[in-house]
Design a protein around this motif. Structure first.
Motif, PDB file in Angstrom:
ATOM      1  N   THR A   1       5.149  13.349 -27.420  1.00 42.02           N
ATOM      2  CA  THR A   1       5.191  13.292 -25.956  1.00 42.02           C
ATOM      3  C   THR A   1       5.895  14.521 -25.392  1.00 42.02           C
ATOM      4  O   THR A   1       5.414  15.140 -24.440  1.00 42.02           O
TER       5      THR A   1
ATOM      6  N   LYS B   1       4.177  17.395 -22.915  1.00 46.14           N
ATOM      7  CA  LYS B   1       4.740  17.701 -21.591  1.00 46.14           C
ATOM      8  C   LYS B   1       5.225  19.144 -21.526  1.00 46.14           C
ATOM      9  O   LYS B   1       5.099  19.795 -20.490  1.00 46.14           O
TER      10      LYS B   1
ATOM     11  N   TYR C   1       3.981  22.029 -18.923  1.00 45.10           N
ATOM     12  CA  TYR C   1       4.962  22.783 -18.145  1.00 45.10           C
ATOM     13  C   TYR C   1       4.775  24.285 -18.354  1.00 45.10           C
ATOM     14  O   TYR C   1       4.797  25.059 -17.390  1.00 45.10           O
TER      15      TYR C   1
ATOM     16  N   ASP D   1       7.853  18.671 -10.754  1.00 46.19           N
ATOM     17  CA  ASP D   1       7.600  17.381 -11.417  1.00 46.19           C
ATOM     18  C   ASP D   1       7.415  17.578 -12.913  1.00 46.19           C
ATOM     19  O   ASP D   1       7.907  16.786 -13.720  1.00 46.19           O
ATOM     20  N   SER D   2       6.716  18.638 -13.280  1.00 50.96           N
ATOM     21  CA  SER D   2       6.482  18.925 -14.686  1.00 50.96           C
ATOM     22  C   SER D   2       7.797  19.271 -15.390  1.00 50.96           C
ATOM     23  O   SER D   2       8.053  18.829 -16.517  1.00 50.96           O
TER      24      SER D   2
ATOM     25  N   LYS E   1      10.844  18.287 -14.537  1.00 50.71           N
ATOM     26  CA  LYS E   1      11.614  17.043 -14.676  1.00 50.71           C
ATOM     27  C   LYS E   1      11.054  16.173 -15.789  1.00 50.71           C
ATOM     28  O   LYS E   1      11.798  15.549 -16.545  1.00 50.71           O
ATOM     29  N   SER E   2       9.750  16.139 -15.901  1.00 50.51           N
ATOM     30  CA  SER E   2       9.105  15.360 -16.946  1.00 50.51           C
ATOM     31  C   SER E   2       9.459  15.879 -18.338  1.00 50.51           C
ATOM     32  O   SER E   2       9.725  15.103 -19.258  1.00 50.51           O
TER      33      SER E   2
ATOM     34  N   GLN F   1      13.108  14.972 -19.083  1.00 55.86           N
ATOM     35  CA  GLN F   1      13.237  13.555 -19.406  1.00 55.86           C
ATOM     36  C   GLN F   1      12.708  13.281 -20.827  1.00 55.86           C
ATOM     37  O   GLN F   1      13.335  12.553 -21.596  1.00 55.86           O
ATOM     38  N   ALA F   2      11.575  13.880 -21.181  1.00 55.32           N
ATOM     39  CA  ALA F   2      11.023  13.692 -22.516  1.00 55.32           C
ATOM     40  C   ALA F   2      11.956  14.270 -23.581  1.00 55.32           C
ATOM     41  O   ALA F   2      12.141  13.684 -24.656  1.00 55.32           O
TER      42      ALA F   2
END
Length: 144
Positions: free
Chosen positions: A49, A53, A57, A72-73, A75-76, A79-80
């Motif tokens: 994952t 991501k 990005y 958003d990318s 932050k994603s 988080q991953a």
């Protein structure tokens, strides 16, 4: 480089050091944690994952931080990465890896120090260390 008797003796001693490292508890723990990591489905999924991501990005990053979806990318990805880092088998492997790296750094430092105390050794951190002092500025830094 011409190999003479001294070089062959050094090669034999390297083999002895490698054998000792492979018998060390730190190395066995590293191998065990690495095996657990490869068998942990949650860690494998978290790594996959994160990789996906991160690729998305990086595609957006080529267009700059004002590209639609960039924030958003980002932050994603963060988080991953956090989820990956907090996976128990991942964090346990990284501790074992750091411990083994510390042993290898210590061996490298001992070898360099035996040759000359002023030889700088890359010790698994962003700063070079010398055998005589952890300071690379010889004590003339502003922080000393």
């Amino acid at each position: 480089m011409i190999y003479d008797e001294k070089m062959l003796a050094i090669d034999d001693q390297i083999d002895q050091v490698l054998g000792a490292i492979q018998e060390a508890a730190i190395f066995r723990q590293y191998l065990a944690k690495k095996q657990l990591l490869t068998e942990d489905e949650a860690a494998v999924a978290a790594k996959r994952t994160f990789g996906e991501k991160k690729r998305r990005y990086e595609e957006l990053q080529a267009y700059g931080k004002y590209a639609p979806g960039y924030q958003d990318s980002l932050k994603s990805v963060m988080q991953a990465k956090r989820e990956l880092d907090l996976t128990p088998s991942v964090s346990e492997f990284r501790v074992a890896e750091t411990n083994l790296q510390g042993l290898l750094d210590e061996i490298g430092g001992a070898i360099a120090g035996a040759i000359d105390e002023e030889i700088k050794v890359a010790a698994g951190n962003p700063f070079f260390e010398t055998g005589s002092s952890a300071s690379s500025c010889g004590g003339n830094c502003h922080g000393s």
